[in-house]
Design an enzyme around this catalytic site. Structure first.
Site, PDB file in Angstrom:
ATOM      1  N   THR A 186      38.088  34.408  31.016  1.00 60.75           N
ATOM      2  CA  THR A 186      36.915  35.205  30.659  1.00 60.75           C
ATOM      3  C   THR A 186      37.305  36.478  29.923  1.00 60.75           C
ATOM      4  O   THR A 186      36.449  37.152  29.373  1.00 60.75           O
ATOM      5  CB  THR A 186      36.130  35.612  31.926  1.00 60.75           C
ATOM      6  N   SER A 201      41.966  33.034  34.929  1.00 63.47           N
ATOM      7  CA  SER A 201      41.127  33.223  36.112  1.00 63.47           C
ATOM      8  C   SER A 201      41.263  31.984  36.987  1.00 63.47           C
ATOM      9  O   SER A 201      41.751  30.950  36.542  1.00 63.47           O
ATOM     10  CB  SER A 201      39.664  33.362  35.705  1.00 63.47           C
ATOM     11  N   GLY A 203      41.367  32.583  40.854  1.00 61.30           N
ATOM     12  CA  GLY A 203      41.924  32.975  42.142  1.00 61.30           C
ATOM     13  C   GLY A 203      41.208  32.345  43.329  1.00 61.30           C
ATOM     14  O   GLY A 203      41.767  32.245  44.417  1.00 61.30           O
ATOM     15  N   GLU A 204      39.943  31.920  43.117  1.00 60.51           N
ATOM     16  CA  GLU A 204      39.200  31.267  44.208  1.00 60.51           C
ATOM     17  C   GLU A 204      39.462  29.773  44.247  1.00 60.51           C
ATOM     18  O   GLU A 204      38.940  29.071  45.103  1.00 60.51           O
ATOM     19  CB  GLU A 204      37.689  31.484  44.015  1.00 60.51           C
ATOM     20  N   TRP A 252      42.552  38.482  35.056  1.00 61.92           N
ATOM     21  CA  TRP A 252      41.339  38.192  34.299  1.00 61.92           C
ATOM     22  C   TRP A 252      40.725  39.383  33.587  1.00 61.92           C
ATOM     23  O   TRP A 252      39.567  39.357  33.185  1.00 61.92           O
ATOM     24  CB  TRP A 252      40.306  37.457  35.161  1.00 61.92           C
ATOM     25  N   ASP A 312      39.568  40.239  49.339  1.00 63.63           N
ATOM     26  CA  ASP A 312      39.188  39.877  47.969  1.00 63.63           C
ATOM     27  C   ASP A 312      39.138  41.098  47.062  1.00 63.63           C
ATOM     28  O   ASP A 312      38.299  41.203  46.175  1.00 63.63           O
ATOM     29  CB  ASP A 312      37.839  39.130  47.924  1.00 63.63           C
ATOM     30  N   ASP A 314      40.511  42.200  44.220  1.00 64.08           N
ATOM     31  CA  ASP A 314      41.342  41.924  43.037  1.00 64.08           C
ATOM     32  C   ASP A 314      41.698  43.224  42.339  1.00 64.08           C
ATOM     33  O   ASP A 314      40.792  43.968  41.959  1.00 64.08           O
ATOM     34  CB  ASP A 314      40.563  41.139  41.964  1.00 64.08           C
TER      35      ASP A 314
END
Lengths: 518, 57
Positions: A186, A201, A203-204, A252, A312, A314
């Site tokens: 992104t 991107s 990470g999830e 990202w 979470d 980031d």
């Protein structure tokens, strides 16, 4: 436009052109697109004041325009001049990039629109056919990169696309990974030294993060550096077993770049799965800033903001490169308003990043203290969620500040942070098995995740101004509701901010914080 | 993300409107906590601002 009308227009413009030729040494007919100025390394290092050639305008990440025609005295007279409906909805996070009168924006669904920056006339539009089986976690794009005669975009199906800036024709496209494995992009590419650099991107989704550099002319891969070290590499021992293979650490947001050191500075995101106790250890280089040599991708230095991430948070925002005066000396600094709610001051050199200072800029109840020399935080165990362990913590998972970038004005000397205060979260993790391309967070969002307002909260969003030299917050503008706005600072001593849920776009006095226009 | 630029000596400020998934999730959760419903128009428009007189002819 009918043929007859076109003929009339052509005739009129020919007359006008003849007149212009007679009066001035240069000719430009309004019927043609503006000529396109090739983008060179020199121009990227020192862009003209009237242009915005990259994500935050300059490689140091300032998000600052030196223009001062619009200033504190006249901003109250600001009016809409033109608008253009993009044709899509969702998060429009990309900055309008402008090169000598040609504007490029990207939108969700990976459109690129090239427009006349003065009139909003559409020059060309690129539409991408995205795969039917693509699951978009974050349907957005944060803008193009420019170099030479080309425009570059990183796509949500994990491609880098290079287009001719004048015609919009695709020159080349290269996949950096397989989107079916959870990789997507992104960010706006970082373009420097003839290379287009992108981070991934996911990470999830259990990716192993990396940053890749492609040759701007050919698209051939020049280097690829993982954000998680492999066995045998330094730092791999901060991961148990094979957890490094699916450890996340996405990059990202566009990195910053120091042309003197030849180093790019990338922020890395959360480890996966979300619960730290599922992968005990520091988990390098998650939630860190990594300094990569621009030519080779070699990791020259790093600093991890917080270890064994479990919230979470980031730390993907690239640091702002600026000079800071502390203890009687000038520090070549990296300044980072962390998702973790702390404002970090680090020193950069050709082979090191060292901790200088860190202090909270929002209510933060997880860190009980920082090591005075390394900046390593100690955690309150009551505030650290885990597998089967519920914990509440402030700030929430979206942090003191999420992706929207802060800005720096060399005129005021202040750093402007778009923050959210008084928002906290409760989270509990569960066991999760890795499957390529599938959610790998280990948190059941319907059962084990909630956000709450801290007791006594009277506002959420903030725009903060900090003097990093003194470490003092100078002013704060509070918003009743949340703030998702990136900050623009200008030479007219203004700070512009949108991102609130009330449809307003605002301008503030950069020195006092007074609201001057909305 | 707002940016500023100039063409032919005239300065503009440009920004796109349009919110995304995380902003929506946060708004939904806040609505639940605070007990009301907020409707934020989607946007999807590029806006360019200038001083009066900057409108192109």
């Amino acid at each position: 436009m009918s043929v007859a009308t076109m003929k009339v227009v052509c005739v009129r413009w020919t007359m006008v052109t003849a007149l212009i030729v007679a009066l001035t040494p240069t000719t430009m007919t309004a019927q043609e697109s503006p000529a396109y100025s090739p983008v060179t390394d020199d121009r990227l290092v020192s862009p003209e004041p009237e242009n915005w050639l990259m994500y935050r305008r300059t490689y140091d990440g300032w998000g600052y325009s030196p223009l001062d025609q619009i200033n504190t005295k006249n901003v109250a007279e600001l009016v809409p001049v033109w608008s253009f409906s993009t044709g899509v909805t969702e998060g429009h996070q990309a900055p309008p990039i402008v090169n000598d009168g040609v504007m490029f924006i990207t939108t969700p669904e990976n459109q690129i629109l090239a427009l006349d920056a003065r009139t909003g006339e559409l020059l060309w539009r690129y539409r991408r056919t995205l795969p039917d089986d693509l699951m978009q976690l974050h349907p957005t794009n944060r803008g193009v990169g420019l170099f030479g005669d080309k425009v570059y975009m990183a796509t949500v199906d994990a491609y880098v696309v290079a287009l001719d800036a004048k015609s919009g024709e695709v020159v080349w496209e290269k996949a950096v990974e397989d989107y079916r494995n959870g990789y997507y992009m992104t960010l706006a590419p970082l373009v420097a030294r003839g290379k287009v650099m992108v981070g991934v991107s996911g990470g999830e989704l259990g990716i192993r993060g990396f940053i890749q550099a492609l040759d701007a002319e050919s698209g051939e891969v020049v280097w690829k550096t993982y954000t998680i070290p492999a066995p045998g590499e330094p730092g791999n021992d901060t991961w148990p077993g094979d957890s490094w293979q699916t450890g996340g650490a996405p990059a990202w947001i566009t990195g910053s770049y120091d042309p003197d050191l030849g180093l790019t500075f990338w922020g890395t995101g959360n480890p996966g799965p979300w619960m730290g106790d599922a992968r005990p250890g520091d988990n390098l280089y998650t939630n860190s800033v990594m300094a990569l040599d621009a030519d080779t991708g070699e990791l020259k230095a790093y600093h991890q903001y917080h270890w064994n991430g479990s919230w979470d948070w980031d730390e993907v925002s690239a640091p702002i490169l600026m000079d800071v005066e502390r203890d009687g000396r000038t520090i070549k600094a990296l300044v980072h308003a962390g998702r973790n709610g702390y404002l970090w001051l680090l020193e950069r050199s050709e082979d090191a990043i060292t901790f200088v200072d860190g202090e909270p800029y929002v209510r933060q109840n997880v860190f009980t203290g920082l090591d005075p020399s390394t900046g390593r935080p100690e955690y309150d165990p009551e505030r650290k969620p885990g597998v089967g362990i519920r914990a509440s913590f402030c700030p929430s998972t979206w942090g003191g500040k999420d992706w929207p970038p802060a800005a720096y004005s060399p005129k005021t000397g202040y750093v402007y942070i778009p923050a959210n205060e008084n928002l906290c979260a409760t989270m509990e993790g569960e066991e999760v098995a890795y499957r390529p391309g599938q959610f790998f967070t280990g948190v059941d969002f319907s059962e084990d995740f909630e956000v709450f307002l801290h007791e006594g909260a009277d506002h959420i969003g903030e725009l903060q101004a900090w003097d990093i030299n003194t470490g003092e917050r100078v002013w704060t503008h509070e918003f009743e509701f949340q703030n998702w706005g990136p900050v623009l600072a200008t030479g007219g001593d203004l700070v512009f901010l949108g991102g609130t849920n009330d449809r307003y776009f605002r301008a503030f006095d950069a020195r006092s914080g007074k609201l001057l226009w909305q | 993300m707002p940016t500023s630029y100039a063409v032919d000596g005239v300065q503009y400020v440009a920004v796109q409107s349009g919110w995304g998934v995380d902003a929506q999730l946060m708004q939904t959760m806040l609505d639940e906590i605070l007990g009301y419903t907020t409707h934020v128009p989607q946007g999807g428009v590029l806006w360019v601002f200038g001083l009066k007189g900057a409108v192109p002819q």
